[in-house]
Design a protein around this motif. Structure first.
Motif, PDB file in Angstrom:
ATOM      1  N   ALA A  80      58.999   8.527  -5.855  1.00 32.18           N
ATOM      2  CA  ALA A  80      59.955   7.496  -6.246  1.00 32.18           C
ATOM      3  C   ALA A  80      59.856   6.292  -5.315  1.00 32.18           C
ATOM      4  O   ALA A  80      59.816   6.446  -4.086  1.00 32.18           O
ATOM      5  CB  ALA A  80      61.374   8.060  -6.228  1.00 32.18           C
ATOM      6  N   GLN A  81      59.806   5.105  -5.904  1.00 32.67           N
ATOM      7  CA  GLN A  81      59.692   3.871  -5.149  1.00 32.67           C
ATOM      8  C   GLN A  81      60.926   3.001  -5.387  1.00 32.67           C
ATOM      9  O   GLN A  81      61.347   2.806  -6.526  1.00 32.67           O
ATOM     10  CB  GLN A  81      58.440   3.090  -5.590  1.00 32.67           C
ATOM     11  CG  GLN A  81      57.147   3.846  -5.424  1.00 32.67           C
ATOM     12  CD  GLN A  81      56.770   4.062  -3.964  1.00 32.67           C
ATOM     13  OE1 GLN A  81      57.100   3.255  -3.097  1.00 32.67           O
ATOM     14  NE2 GLN A  81      56.069   5.155  -3.683  1.00 32.67           N
ATOM     15  N   ALA A  82      61.499   2.477  -4.306  1.00 27.34           N
ATOM     16  CA  ALA A  82      62.632   1.566  -4.441  1.00 27.34           C
ATOM     17  C   ALA A  82      62.187   0.296  -5.165  1.00 27.34           C
ATOM     18  O   ALA A  82      61.018  -0.092  -5.111  1.00 27.34           O
ATOM     19  CB  ALA A  82      63.188   1.228  -3.059  1.00 27.34           C
ATOM     20  N   GLY A  83      63.119  -0.349  -5.848  1.00 26.02           N
ATOM     21  CA  GLY A  83      62.777  -1.588  -6.539  1.00 26.02           C
ATOM     22  C   GLY A  83      63.856  -1.976  -7.531  1.00 26.02           C
ATOM     23  O   GLY A  83      64.949  -1.399  -7.560  1.00 26.02           O
ATOM     24  N   GLU A  84      63.542  -2.961  -8.349  1.00 27.80           N
ATOM     25  CA  GLU A  84      64.439  -3.402  -9.420  1.00 27.80           C
ATOM     26  C   GLU A  84      63.881  -2.910 -10.749  1.00 27.80           C
ATOM     27  O   GLU A  84      62.714  -3.153 -11.064  1.00 27.80           O
ATOM     28  CB  GLU A  84      64.566  -4.926  -9.424  1.00 27.80           C
ATOM     29  CG  GLU A  84      65.275  -5.474  -8.193  1.00 27.80           C
ATOM     30  CD  GLU A  84      65.771  -6.894  -8.401  1.00 27.80           C
ATOM     31  OE1 GLU A  84      65.737  -7.374  -9.559  1.00 27.80           O
ATOM     32  OE2 GLU A  84      66.188  -7.513  -7.402  1.00 27.80           O
ATOM     33  N   TYR A  85      64.724  -2.230 -11.517  1.00 32.30           N
ATOM     34  CA  TYR A  85      64.279  -1.619 -12.767  1.00 32.30           C
ATOM     35  C   TYR A  85      65.257  -1.940 -13.893  1.00 32.30           C
ATOM     36  O   TYR A  85      66.469  -2.047 -13.677  1.00 32.30           O
ATOM     37  CB  TYR A  85      64.181  -0.094 -12.609  1.00 32.30           C
ATOM     38  CG  TYR A  85      63.202   0.348 -11.548  1.00 32.30           C
ATOM     39  CD1 TYR A  85      61.836   0.400 -11.815  1.00 32.30           C
ATOM     40  CD2 TYR A  85      63.645   0.725 -10.278  1.00 32.30           C
ATOM     41  CE1 TYR A  85      60.930   0.815 -10.848  1.00 32.30           C
ATOM     42  CE2 TYR A  85      62.744   1.137  -9.299  1.00 32.30           C
ATOM     43  CZ  TYR A  85      61.388   1.178  -9.594  1.00 32.30           C
ATOM     44  OH  TYR A  85      60.486   1.580  -8.634  1.00 32.30           O
ATOM     45  N   LEU A 107      68.112   7.458  -4.380  1.00 31.70           N
ATOM     46  CA  LEU A 107      68.970   7.606  -3.194  1.00 31.70           C
ATOM     47  C   LEU A 107      68.163   8.017  -1.975  1.00 31.70           C
ATOM     48  O   LEU A 107      68.547   7.732  -0.834  1.00 31.70           O
ATOM     49  CB  LEU A 107      70.056   8.658  -3.435  1.00 31.70           C
ATOM     50  CG  LEU A 107      71.278   8.283  -4.256  1.00 31.70           C
ATOM     51  CD1 LEU A 107      72.202   9.476  -4.365  1.00 31.70           C
ATOM     52  CD2 LEU A 107      72.011   7.101  -3.651  1.00 31.70           C
ATOM     53  N   LEU A 108      67.061   8.704  -2.216  1.00 28.58           N
ATOM     54  CA  LEU A 108      66.240   9.229  -1.126  1.00 28.58           C
ATOM     55  C   LEU A 108      64.954   8.437  -0.944  1.00 28.58           C
ATOM     56  O   LEU A 108      64.086   8.842  -0.179  1.00 28.58           O
ATOM     57  CB  LEU A 108      65.937  10.708  -1.395  1.00 28.58           C
ATOM     58  CG  LEU A 108      67.182  11.607  -1.512  1.00 28.58           C
ATOM     59  CD1 LEU A 108      66.791  13.016  -1.938  1.00 28.58           C
ATOM     60  CD2 LEU A 108      67.954  11.648  -0.202  1.00 28.58           C
ATOM     61  N   GLU A 110      62.701   4.866   0.010  1.00 31.87           N
ATOM     62  CA  GLU A 110      62.684   3.989   1.189  1.00 31.87           C
ATOM     63  C   GLU A 110      62.976   2.548   0.760  1.00 31.87           C
ATOM     64  O   GLU A 110      62.078   1.815   0.367  1.00 31.87           O
ATOM     65  CB  GLU A 110      61.331   4.085   1.892  1.00 31.87           C
ATOM     66  CG  GLU A 110      61.016   5.477   2.439  1.00 31.87           C
ATOM     67  CD  GLU A 110      59.649   5.555   3.081  1.00 31.87           C
ATOM     68  OE1 GLU A 110      58.956   4.520   3.089  1.00 31.87           O
ATOM     69  OE2 GLU A 110      59.286   6.640   3.559  1.00 31.87           O
ATOM     70  N   GLY A 111      64.232   2.168   0.816  1.00 32.04           N
ATOM     71  CA  GLY A 111      64.607   0.810   0.447  1.00 32.04           C
ATOM     72  C   GLY A 111      65.657   0.790  -0.654  1.00 32.04           C
ATOM     73  O   GLY A 111      65.898   1.778  -1.347  1.00 32.04           O
ATOM     74  N   ARG A 112      66.290  -0.373  -0.789  1.00 32.76           N
ATOM     75  CA  ARG A 112      67.340  -0.538  -1.782  1.00 32.76           C
ATOM     76  C   ARG A 112      66.760  -0.686  -3.179  1.00 32.76           C
ATOM     77  O   ARG A 112      65.634  -1.153  -3.351  1.00 32.76           O
ATOM     78  CB  ARG A 112      68.187  -1.770  -1.449  1.00 32.76           C
ATOM     79  CG  ARG A 112      68.913  -1.676  -0.116  1.00 32.76           C
ATOM     80  CD  ARG A 112      69.796  -2.879   0.097  1.00 32.76           C
ATOM     81  NE  ARG A 112      70.516  -2.808   1.366  1.00 32.76           N
ATOM     82  CZ  ARG A 112      71.431  -3.692   1.742  1.00 32.76           C
ATOM     83  NH1 ARG A 112      71.728  -4.715   0.957  1.00 32.76           N
ATOM     84  NH2 ARG A 112      72.045  -3.549   2.911  1.00 32.76           N
ATOM     85  N   SER A 113      67.568  -0.310  -4.169  1.00 30.22           N
ATOM     86  CA  SER A 113      67.158  -0.445  -5.568  1.00 30.22           C
ATOM     87  C   SER A 113      68.288  -1.063  -6.381  1.00 30.22           C
ATOM     88  O   SER A 113      69.470  -0.977  -6.026  1.00 30.22           O
ATOM     89  CB  SER A 113      66.792   0.919  -6.169  1.00 30.22           C
ATOM     90  OG  SER A 113      65.646   1.466  -5.558  1.00 30.22           O
ATOM     91  N   ARG A 114      67.882  -1.655  -7.479  1.00 30.96           N
ATOM     92  CA  ARG A 114      68.846  -2.212  -8.436  1.00 30.96           C
ATOM     93  C   ARG A 114      68.435  -1.782  -9.833  1.00 30.96           C
ATOM     94  O   ARG A 114      67.260  -1.906 -10.211  1.00 30.96           O
ATOM     95  CB  ARG A 114      68.903  -3.730  -8.353  1.00 30.96           C
ATOM     96  CG  ARG A 114      69.911  -4.372  -9.304  1.00 30.96           C
ATOM     97  CD  ARG A 114      70.007  -5.881  -9.085  1.00 30.96           C
ATOM     98  NE  ARG A 114      71.046  -6.454  -9.920  1.00 30.96           N
ATOM     99  CZ  ARG A 114      70.827  -6.939 -11.149  1.00 30.96           C
ATOM    100  NH1 ARG A 114      69.601  -6.894 -11.674  1.00 30.96           N
ATOM    101  NH2 ARG A 114      71.822  -7.454 -11.858  1.00 30.96           N
ATOM    102  N   LEU A 115      69.383  -1.254 -10.594  1.00 30.69           N
ATOM    103  CA  LEU A 115      69.114  -0.793 -11.948  1.00 30.69           C
ATOM    104  C   LEU A 115      69.933  -1.601 -12.948  1.00 30.69           C
ATOM    105  O   LEU A 115      71.121  -1.861 -12.720  1.00 30.69           O
ATOM    106  CB  LEU A 115      69.495   0.682 -12.118  1.00 30.69           C
ATOM    107  CG  LEU A 115      68.785   1.720 -11.251  1.00 30.69           C
ATOM    108  CD1 LEU A 115      69.404   3.092 -11.493  1.00 30.69           C
ATOM    109  CD2 LEU A 115      67.296   1.742 -11.573  1.00 30.69           C
ATOM    110  N   ALA A 171      70.346   6.604   1.719  1.00 32.48           N
ATOM    111  CA  ALA A 171      70.607   7.217   3.021  1.00 32.48           C
ATOM    112  C   ALA A 171      70.462   8.720   2.849  1.00 32.48           C
ATOM    113  O   ALA A 171      70.624   9.238   1.740  1.00 32.48           O
ATOM    114  CB  ALA A 171      72.004   6.877   3.528  1.00 32.48           C
ATOM    115  N   PRO A 172      70.143   9.449   3.917  1.00 35.02           N
ATOM    116  CA  PRO A 172      70.096  10.915   3.811  1.00 35.02           C
ATOM    117  C   PRO A 172      71.441  11.456   3.335  1.00 35.02           C
ATOM    118  O   PRO A 172      72.492  10.956   3.734  1.00 35.02           O
ATOM    119  CB  PRO A 172      69.792  11.351   5.250  1.00 35.02           C
ATOM    120  CG  PRO A 172      69.117  10.176   5.874  1.00 35.02           C
ATOM    121  CD  PRO A 172      69.771   8.967   5.269  1.00 35.02           C
TER     122      PRO A 172
END
Length: 338
Positions: A80-85, A107-108, A110-115, A171-172
């Protein structure tokens, strides 16, 4: 590869969604056969296909058998990769169920995401947006991550057209114990509608008042949405405590009297108010993934549904964790991850 018989246990789409989420987190591929074999229309529906497509899109995963009506799916996970989807379910397929599939892996990540999710936000056989926002996400946020969700536009069955936006700061996951509701804060009832005569939500509220005589008059309200967001109607009964919120819903259905829907919803709410368990049946289903991925933790719930037992079985198969379900003296059940 983990092999799952989709006709076992509860036998619904939850098995597909949870398997995808757990596969992405654990790195284990899976194959599921006899998908939704117990349903009147077996196989993957549009919302299930979108959920798996979303899981693949955020991770570069490979899958075969991913078509509407398919009863056999193989999923080989990427990372899973963080990103905007942006995912569109189409018609009124549930945005909440797509979110359920990709939330834990992101959630796990590396980095913030936006859906951005488009489709149904308030439809049968799925948690309404309000439940996700006020019942489920506060528990997830208590475990470390920060997730916020915003309802941009309602989407009722069968038209859909709704939109939600979700911000995820990973975050963990920290284990928590959710066994006490805390002090009682209050109750409310709201009938939200659009594109329908006002008498329908009014009849819902009148029946709910009759079945919930201890609720104050000001606890009941109607909310009318713009005509183009319907047609649709939903009654939501809410009970707030210091540590948890429960929302019980009654969705408008063709051919089903408004009073019958309200009566059923009120009975379910009274059942929750009369017990001491932390989580209602639908919140319990959704807590299995974050709790097992936290590695340990516990919560109390009402009488376990087949849905919950199936979620536990799938989680144990992917993680190897022991999840115990023990009845308590007060009639509640303790779910503990060890």
């Amino acid at each position: 590869m983990i092999t799952i018989d989709g006709s076992e246990g509860e036998g619904g789409g939850q098995m597909v969604r949870n398997s995808c989420a757990l596969s992405l987190v654990t790195g284990q591929p899976f194959r599921i056969t006899n998908i939704r074999a117990k349903r009147s229309k077996p196989g993957l529906m549009r919302q299930h296909v979108t959920a798996v497509e979303a899981a693949a899109a955020i991770s570069g995963s490979e899958c075969s058998g991913l078509t509407v009506g398919s009863c056999d799916l193989t999923f080989r996970p990427g990372k899973a990769q963080a990103g905007e989807y942006h995912f569109a379910v189409g018609t009124a397929g549930s945005t909440g169920l797509v979110l359920q599939t990709v939330l834990m892996p992101l959630l796990l990540a590396e980095g913030r995401s936006r859906l951005v999710l488009e489709g149904g936000t308030h439809n049968m056989l799925a948690p309404p947006f309000d439940f996700i926002e006020r019942c489920f996400l506060p528990i997830v946020n208590r475990m470390g991550p920060r997730v916020s969700a915003r309802l941009v536009r309602h989407g009722f069955y069968p038209r859909g057209g709704g939109r939600i936006e979700v911000e995820i700061e990973p975050a963990p996951l920290v284990p928590v114990a959710c066994v006490e509701r805390g002090a009682f804060q209050g109750v409310s009832a709201q009938a939200t509608y659009c594109g329908l005569p006002g008498e329908i939500p009014l009849r819902m509220l009148e029946r709910a008042r009759k079945d919930l005589p201890d609720w104050e008059e000001e606890s009941f309200a109607m909310r009318k949405l713009p005509e183009d967001q319907g047609p649709g109607v939903i009654l939501m009964l809410e009970a707030d405590y210091d540590h948890v919120t429960e929302i019980v819903s009654g969705f408008g259905q063709l051919g089903v009297p408004a009073e019958k829907l309200a009566k059923t919803a009120a009975a379910r709410m009274l059942g929750f108010l009369d017990c001491e368990a932390f989580a209602g049946p639908y919140l319990a289903d959704q807590l299995i993934l974050p709790f097992v991925l936290a590695g340990s933790g516990s919560f109390t719930t009402v009488k376990p549904s087949q849905h919950l037992r199936t979620a536990i079985d799938i989680a144990q198969r992917f993680t190897g964790k022991s999840i115990k379900l023990i009845q308590q003296f007060d009639g509640s059940h303790l779910v503990s991850v060890e």
